[in-house]
Enzyme design. Structure first.
Site, PDB file in Angstrom:
ATOM      1  N   GLY A 204       2.585   2.477  10.637  1.00 51.61           N
ATOM      2  CA  GLY A 204       3.565   3.539  10.440  1.00 51.61           C
ATOM      3  C   GLY A 204       4.272   3.965  11.707  1.00 51.61           C
ATOM      4  O   GLY A 204       4.963   4.977  11.731  1.00 51.61           O
TER       5      GLY A 204
ATOM      6  N   GLY B  51       2.825  -0.907   4.255  1.00 49.62           N
ATOM      7  CA  GLY B  51       3.006   0.471   3.832  1.00 49.62           C
ATOM      8  C   GLY B  51       4.476   0.770   3.601  1.00 49.62           C
ATOM      9  O   GLY B  51       5.045   0.466   2.551  1.00 49.62           O
ATOM     10  N   GLY B  52       5.121   1.341   4.615  1.00 52.42           N
ATOM     11  CA  GLY B  52       6.499   1.842   4.496  1.00 52.42           C
ATOM     12  C   GLY B  52       7.478   0.879   3.833  1.00 52.42           C
ATOM     13  O   GLY B  52       8.228   1.264   2.928  1.00 52.42           O
TER      14      GLY B  52
ATOM     15  N   GLU C  93      -6.802   5.004   7.432  1.00 51.42           N
ATOM     16  CA  GLU C  93      -6.548   6.416   7.091  1.00 51.42           C
ATOM     17  C   GLU C  93      -7.743   7.014   6.346  1.00 51.42           C
ATOM     18  O   GLU C  93      -8.027   8.201   6.484  1.00 51.42           O
ATOM     19  CB  GLU C  93      -5.241   6.536   6.296  1.00 51.42           C
TER      20      GLU C  93
ATOM     21  N   GLU D 237      -5.462  -4.573  10.574  1.00 46.83           N
ATOM     22  CA  GLU D 237      -4.408  -3.587  10.795  1.00 46.83           C
ATOM     23  C   GLU D 237      -4.715  -2.766  12.039  1.00 46.83           C
ATOM     24  O   GLU D 237      -5.500  -1.804  11.971  1.00 46.83           O
ATOM     25  CB  GLU D 237      -4.328  -2.630   9.610  1.00 46.83           C
TER      26      GLU D 237
ATOM     27  N   ASN E 190       0.876  -1.175   0.000  1.00 48.66           N
ATOM     28  CA  ASN E 190       0.000   0.000   0.000  1.00 48.66           C
ATOM     29  C   ASN E 190       0.909   1.220   0.000  1.00 48.66           C
ATOM     30  O   ASN E 190       1.468   1.572   1.027  1.00 48.66           O
ATOM     31  CB  ASN E 190      -0.892  -0.041   1.249  1.00 48.66           C
ATOM     32  N   TRP E 191       1.033   1.842  -1.166  1.00 48.94           N
ATOM     33  CA  TRP E 191       1.993   2.948  -1.284  1.00 48.94           C
ATOM     34  C   TRP E 191       1.505   4.239  -0.651  1.00 48.94           C
ATOM     35  O   TRP E 191       2.256   5.184  -0.515  1.00 48.94           O
ATOM     36  CB  TRP E 191       2.313   3.200  -2.758  1.00 48.94           C
ATOM     37  N   LYS E 192       0.215   4.299  -0.345  1.00 49.48           N
ATOM     38  CA  LYS E 192      -0.375   5.523   0.213  1.00 49.48           C
ATOM     39  C   LYS E 192      -0.055   6.700  -0.717  1.00 49.48           C
ATOM     40  O   LYS E 192      -0.044   6.516  -1.932  1.00 49.48           O
ATOM     41  CB  LYS E 192       0.118   5.745   1.643  1.00 49.48           C
TER      42      LYS E 192
ATOM     43  N   SER F 232       3.341  -1.903  10.414  1.00 51.70           N
ATOM     44  CA  SER F 232       4.792  -1.999  10.666  1.00 51.70           C
ATOM     45  C   SER F 232       5.371  -3.373  10.347  1.00 51.70           C
ATOM     46  O   SER F 232       6.244  -3.868  11.062  1.00 51.70           O
ATOM     47  CB  SER F 232       5.128  -1.574  12.100  1.00 51.70           C
TER      48      SER F 232
ATOM     49  N   HIS G 117      -9.431   1.319   4.605  1.00 46.37           N
ATOM     50  CA  HIS G 117      -8.161   1.542   5.313  1.00 46.37           C
ATOM     51  C   HIS G 117      -8.381   2.576   6.420  1.00 46.37           C
ATOM     52  O   HIS G 117      -9.139   3.531   6.250  1.00 46.37           O
ATOM     53  CB  HIS G 117      -7.089   2.029   4.324  1.00 46.37           C
TER      54      HIS G 117
HETATM   55  P1  PGA Z   1       2.899   0.426   7.552  1.00 47.62           P
HETATM   56  O1  PGA Z   1       1.443   0.653   6.901  1.00 47.62           O
HETATM   57  O2  PGA Z   1       3.421  -0.880   7.008  1.00 47.62           O
HETATM   58  O3  PGA Z   1       3.723   1.602   7.081  1.00 47.62           O
HETATM   59  O4  PGA Z   1       2.735   0.379   9.021  1.00 47.62           O
HETATM   60  C1  PGA Z   1       0.546  -0.412   6.747  1.00 47.62           C
HETATM   61  C2  PGA Z   1      -0.736   0.078   6.134  1.00 47.62           C
HETATM   62  O5  PGA Z   1      -1.225   1.154   6.495  1.00 47.62           O
HETATM   63  O6  PGA Z   1      -1.322  -0.603   5.270  1.00 47.62           O
END
Ligand code: PGA
Length: 256
Positions: free
Chosen positions: A172, A233-234, A96, A166, A9-11, A212, A94
């Site tokens: 993050g 994500g990251g 966010e 999640e 997930n590149w956001k 994470s 998600h």
């Molecule tokens: P993260 O994000 O791996 O940077 O914690 C995961 C996500 O929000 O899908």
């Protein structure tokens, strides 16, 4: 055996050119790991370029969200028909989008139904806040999110749906849930799906962990019975770490 699925997930990261450069750099490296499903979810504007760059490979493309209507006065939104032909998967719910765009459980359900009606494969994200977690309310909260998301969705659609657990406090932050904690909540989610659809369907459904996930904790998560992959994500933004995550998933599940 459930096929593990690792989705990046590149956001809001990588412009269209960077996105194409990235997938060109990973596609050969990910080629051998056919035992796991590999997905990248770039920002909308990068989807056409990424889709073209990955055409003919087994690496799938996903969008990060979708609206439930076909068209209309919804400034900034993308309709499911606009994603057809560009993506296979779409992340829905998600945390966010729940937090910053006011996406509710009811909207998650509408988005999932609209995605399915257009042949898109939803990755439905659920997860609790730190406050709920510390108060011991995780199972109830996440359970409600799952029941709401699947309301009215027929068993015949389940094979194309992935759930991502999640915990918000792990996204993050560098603070992942322990693999035992994640496995136990994911097992509870599978239990709810069994209540809704029966054991056979629940046991066939793929449920990811996210929050994470990094190469140094990937094997821990993937060694757990109920965890069928990761939404990352990251660590999905760098070529080496994304390739490592996919390789480690294959190894941890004994698929190499
Ligand atoms: P993260 O994000 O791996 O940077 O914690 C995961 C996500 O929000 O899908």
């Amino acid at each position: 055996m459930r096929t593990p699925i690792i989705a990046g997930n590149w956001k809001m990261n990588k412009n269209p050119q960077e996105a194409v450069e990235f997938v060109n750099a990973i596609k050969d490296k990910l080629g051998p790991y056919t035992a796991v499903e590999r997905v990248v979810c770039p920002p909308y504007v990068a989807l056409p370029g990424v889709q073209a760059a990955l055409a003919g490979t087994a690496i799938a493309v996903g969008a990060q969200d979708v609206h439930w209507e076909e068209s209309g006065a919804y400034t900034s939104q993308i309709a499911p028909n606009m994603l057809q032909g560009l993506v296979k998967h779409v992340i829905i719910g998600h945390s966010e989008t729940r937090e910053y765009q006011g996406v509710t459980n009811e909207m998650v359900n509408k988005k999932a139904k609209a995605a399915l009606a257009h042949g898109l494969h939803p990755i439905i994200a659920v997860g609790e806040s730190l406050e709920i977690n510390e108060a011991g309310g995780t199972q109830e909260f996440v359970g409600n999110q799952v029941r709401a998301a699947f309301d009215g969705i027929p068993a015949s659609a389940l094979a194309t749906i992935v759930v991502a657990y999640e915990p918000i406090w792990a996204i993050g932050t560098g603070k992942s849930a322990t693999s035992d904690q994640a496995n136990s909540i994911i097992g509870a989610i599978r239990g709810i799906l069994a209540e809704l659809y029966g054991d056979e369907h629940a046991n066939a459904m793929r449920i990811q962990y996210g929050g994470s996930v990094k190469p140094n904790n990937m094997v821990d998560f993937m060694s757990q019975e109920h965890i069928d992959g990761a939404l990352v994500g990251g660590a999905s933004l760098k070529v080496d770490s994304f390739v490592d995550l996919v390789r480690l998933a294959v190894e941890a599940k004994g698929l190499s």
